[in-house]
Design a protein around this motif. Structure first.
Motif, PDB file in Angstrom:
ATOM      1  N   SER A  11       0.836  -1.209   0.000  1.00 52.56           N
ATOM      2  CA  SER A  11       0.000   0.000   0.000  1.00 52.56           C
ATOM      3  C   SER A  11       0.868   1.255   0.000  1.00 52.56           C
ATOM      4  O   SER A  11       0.601   2.195  -0.760  1.00 52.56           O
ATOM      5  CB  SER A  11      -0.933   0.024   1.211  1.00 52.56           C
ATOM      6  OG  SER A  11      -1.895  -0.990   1.112  1.00 52.56           O
ATOM      7  N   VAL A  42      -6.344   2.407  -3.417  1.00 48.69           N
ATOM      8  CA  VAL A  42      -6.542   2.181  -1.981  1.00 48.69           C
ATOM      9  C   VAL A  42      -7.640   3.118  -1.497  1.00 48.69           C
ATOM     10  O   VAL A  42      -8.011   4.068  -2.200  1.00 48.69           O
ATOM     11  CB  VAL A  42      -5.246   2.427  -1.149  1.00 48.69           C
ATOM     12  CG1 VAL A  42      -4.126   1.485  -1.560  1.00 48.69           C
ATOM     13  CG2 VAL A  42      -4.790   3.882  -1.247  1.00 48.69           C
ATOM     14  N   THR A  46      -6.805   4.480   4.113  1.00 57.39           N
ATOM     15  CA  THR A  46      -5.488   3.825   4.113  1.00 57.39           C
ATOM     16  C   THR A  46      -4.389   4.877   4.078  1.00 57.39           C
ATOM     17  O   THR A  46      -3.372   4.754   4.767  1.00 57.39           O
ATOM     18  CB  THR A  46      -5.367   2.869   2.904  1.00 57.39           C
ATOM     19  OG1 THR A  46      -6.411   1.906   2.978  1.00 57.39           O
ATOM     20  CG2 THR A  46      -4.020   2.170   2.892  1.00 57.39           C
TER      21      THR A  46
END
Length: 179
Positions: A11, A42, A46
């Motif tokens: 991520s 994402v 996040t």
């Protein structure tokens, strides 16, 4: 140090890549967290889990690269100028998108400042006082650091027309003459 979850690492890599890519397309001030989230695939949450805002994200990206340059400096400090410079240019080549974007971006003046501070500090102890006895060491170091940034910026802007070893050879010779 505990190992980071691969999902978190993936991520963060996607988020950093997204913001860098977006900076090549539009002004940093015009980039939103939603733009970054969409590009990175994402959720906005996040991004906020790892960064306070887009400015925090950019600062952390810059600090991460400057820290990696310091780590490289520790590894190459005993090398000759050419070999050490080759190591740096290989790093710049492998992180082309980041460095070309940061040096071209008017929204990231903190990068140029931090990068110059890094180079000045790295060159500071390299000044040959016998060769440059009549010149001010501070001016020599600032000259070398600014020249290095200018050459790097030009090399990146031109699409890296020479391989890192050619840049290293040329820059190494010039730095030996200057510093």
């Amino acid at each position: 140090m505990p190992k980071m979850d691969r999902r978190i690492t993936k991520s963060q890599i996607a988020i950093k890549k997204a913001v860098t890519e977006l900076m090549t397309e539009k002004n940093f001030d015009d980039i939103t967290i939603q733009d970054i989230a969409d590009r990175a695939d994402v959720n906005r949450g996040t991004i906020y889990l790892h960064y306070m805002d887009k400015y925090d994200l950019l600062d952390k990206m810059i600090d991460e690269h400057i820290n990696k340059l310091w780590e490289t400096t520790e590894r190459v400090c005993e090398m000759e100028w050419v070999d050490a410079t080759k190591t740096y240019f290989e790093y710049f080549e492998s992180n082309y998108l980041f460095f070309s974007t940061m040096l071209a971006s008017k929204a990231a003046p903190s990068f140029r400042r931090k990068f110059l501070e890094f180079l000045i500090e790295a060159f500071k102890d390299e000044v040959d006082k016998t060769k440059n006895h009549s010149l001010n060491a501070d001016i020599i170091v600032k000259f070398a650091a600014n020249a290095y940034v200018g050459i790097l910026e030009s090399w990146l802007k031109e699409g890296m027309p020479y391989p890192p070893y050619v840049m290293a050879k040329e820059m190494g010779i010039l730095l030996e003459r200057i510093v």
